[in-house]
Scaffold this active site. Structure first.
Site, mmCIF file in Angstrom:
data_model
loop_
_atom_site.group_PDB
_atom_site.id
_atom_site.type_symbol
_atom_site.label_atom_id
_atom_site.label_comp_id
_atom_site.label_asym_id
_atom_site.label_seq_id
_atom_site.Cartn_x
_atom_site.Cartn_y
_atom_site.Cartn_z
ATOM 1 N N GLU A 72 -5.164 4.694 3.854
ATOM 2 C CA GLU A 72 -5.387 3.385 4.096
ATOM 3 C C GLU A 72 -4.761 2.945 5.417
ATOM 4 O O GLU A 72 -4.441 1.657 5.541
ATOM 5 C CB GLU A 72 -4.922 2.410 2.992
ATOM 6 C CG GLU A 72 -5.765 2.546 1.788
ATOM 7 C CD GLU A 72 -5.320 1.537 0.609
ATOM 8 O OE1 GLU A 72 -6.341 0.640 0.483
ATOM 9 O OE2 GLU A 72 -4.361 1.248 0.204
ATOM 10 N N HIS B 286 -5.652 -5.147 -6.117
ATOM 11 C CA HIS B 286 -5.258 -4.001 -5.301
ATOM 12 C C HIS B 286 -3.755 -4.392 -4.671
ATOM 13 O O HIS B 286 -2.737 -3.762 -5.015
ATOM 14 C CB HIS B 286 -6.174 -3.882 -4.112
ATOM 15 C CG HIS B 286 -5.831 -2.583 -3.275
ATOM 16 N ND1 HIS B 286 -6.803 -2.310 -2.228
ATOM 17 C CD2 HIS B 286 -4.809 -1.836 -3.021
ATOM 18 C CE1 HIS B 286 -6.088 -1.321 -1.576
ATOM 19 N NE2 HIS B 286 -5.214 -1.155 -1.878
ATOM 20 N N HIS C 230 1.340 -3.224 3.959
ATOM 21 C CA HIS C 230 0.562 -3.283 2.852
ATOM 22 C C HIS C 230 1.006 -2.910 1.544
ATOM 23 O O HIS C 230 1.833 -1.932 1.596
ATOM 24 C CB HIS C 230 -0.692 -2.388 3.148
ATOM 25 C CG HIS C 230 -1.549 -2.226 2.022
ATOM 26 N ND1 HIS C 230 -2.154 -3.311 0.995
ATOM 27 C CD2 HIS C 230 -1.931 -1.188 1.244
ATOM 28 C CE1 HIS C 230 -2.902 -2.591 0.131
ATOM 29 N NE2 HIS C 230 -2.699 -1.315 0.078
ATOM 30 N N HIS D 35 1.563 -3.322 -3.142
ATOM 31 C CA HIS D 35 0.755 -3.501 -4.447
ATOM 32 C C HIS D 35 1.683 -4.310 -4.991
ATOM 33 O O HIS D 35 1.736 -4.265 -6.340
ATOM 34 C CB HIS D 35 0.312 -2.307 -5.092
ATOM 35 C CG HIS D 35 -0.258 -1.349 -4.326
ATOM 36 N ND1 HIS D 35 -0.003 -0.115 -4.285
ATOM 37 C CD2 HIS D 35 -1.229 -1.538 -3.084
ATOM 38 C CE1 HIS D 35 -0.653 0.786 -3.423
ATOM 39 N NE2 HIS D 35 -1.486 0.025 -2.586
#
Length: 294
Positions: A115, A213, A134, A136
């Site tokens: 990603e 996500h 990023h 979760h």
């Protein structure tokens, strides 16, 4: 027999000697060394603060070349050292070399995060962005799942804005972006999906929630992106508790959110938080920032 502490000290000394040589042969600038130190600290801090676990990642734009960014290859952020930092082209997230060991280039560079396109496309879309996270983070997932945007509930989370965070939902993407014959696993695995995510950001919020996500966070520095990530998690807890107490119009006004963001993310207050977090990871016994040690 050597104690655990003695073995760890010997390992750190050998690692430091190796990495000091590697850094010197890379001929990195002071600016790259500075953001490299912050990048390693960022990954360690994010793990310490429970923003990431084995998964998730953080990056920083190359201060010497705005068309590149630095990020670890595919590795748990807590375990990153100078020898896991890779220089990537923003165009197509192509790996170039290990940033602090220029002898490792091209195909010899270990595989990157699938990603990494989250990062490359955000940098491509927003030239002023210098850091991206990023994660979760569990606390924010229910909001995207329920279709409830986060709004700034506290002065340290002014970057969330007053209108509500955008929510990115891969299930709503056109088949030209996510064809039926491609994996529907919610991962941002190419430039097209990364571009779609980047376009979801709004002027009001520095965070995009990703349904099922996690979240993507942009910042004016890697420190700023970490600060915003941590206080997004805190804000989600406050917003949920306010709703449970019956509040439905909670949160800051647009003026309050903007002014709070400008104040709490100033160099002095951001630096105060960073100083604490670095001290905490330095004393945790798990994390090694060999760039700062050298």
């Amino acid at each position: 027999m050597f104690t655990l502490a003695a073995r760890r000290l010997a390992w750190l000394i050998s690692l430091l000697a190796f990495n000091t040589a590697a850094v010197s042969q890379s001929n990195v600038s002071d600016a790259v060394l500075t953001v490299g130190i912050d990048l390693l600290d960022a990954g360690h801090i994010l793990h310490f603060l429970d923003i990431v676990d084995a998964f998730g990642h953080v990056s920083v734009r190359n201060p010497d070349n705005a068309s590149q960014f630095l990020m670890s290859f595919s590795l748990a952020p807590a375990l990153a050292t100078s020898q896991s930092i890779v220089t990537y082209e923003i165009d197509n997230a192509t790996s170039l070399q290990l940033t602090f060991n220029s002898s490792v280039t091209g195909a010899a560079v270990p595989s990157g995060f699938l990603e990494r396109f989250i990062h490359s496309e955000i940098y491509k879309a927003f030239p002023t962005v210098q850091g991206v996270v990023h994660s979760h983070t569990t606390e924010i997932l229910p909001f995207a799942g329920a279709g409830v945007p986060l709004t700034a509930q506290m002065h340290t989370a002014g970057s969330l804005g007053s209108l509500g965070t955008p929510i990115f939902d891969t299930n709503k993407l056109n088949t030209t972006i996510l064809p039926e014959n491609q994996p529907h696993d919610l991962l941002i695995r190419n430039t097209v999906l990364g571009d779609a995510l980047a376009r979801t950001f709004s002027a009001d919020s520095q965070v995009v929630l990703m349904k099922g996500h996690g979240m993507a966070v942009r910042g004016f520095s890697v420190r700023d992106a970490v600060f915003r990530s941590f206080y997004t998690r805190q804000d989600a807890t406050v917003q949920l508790q306010a709703r449970l107490l019956g509040g439905h119009n909670t949160g800051l006004t647009a003026r309050e959110a903007m002014d709070a963001e400008n104040t709490t993310e100033s160099d002095s207050l951001l630096g105060r938080a960073w100083q604490l977090w670095v001290a905490q990871v330095d004393n945790a016994g798990l994390y090694v920032n060999d760039l700062r040690m050298s």
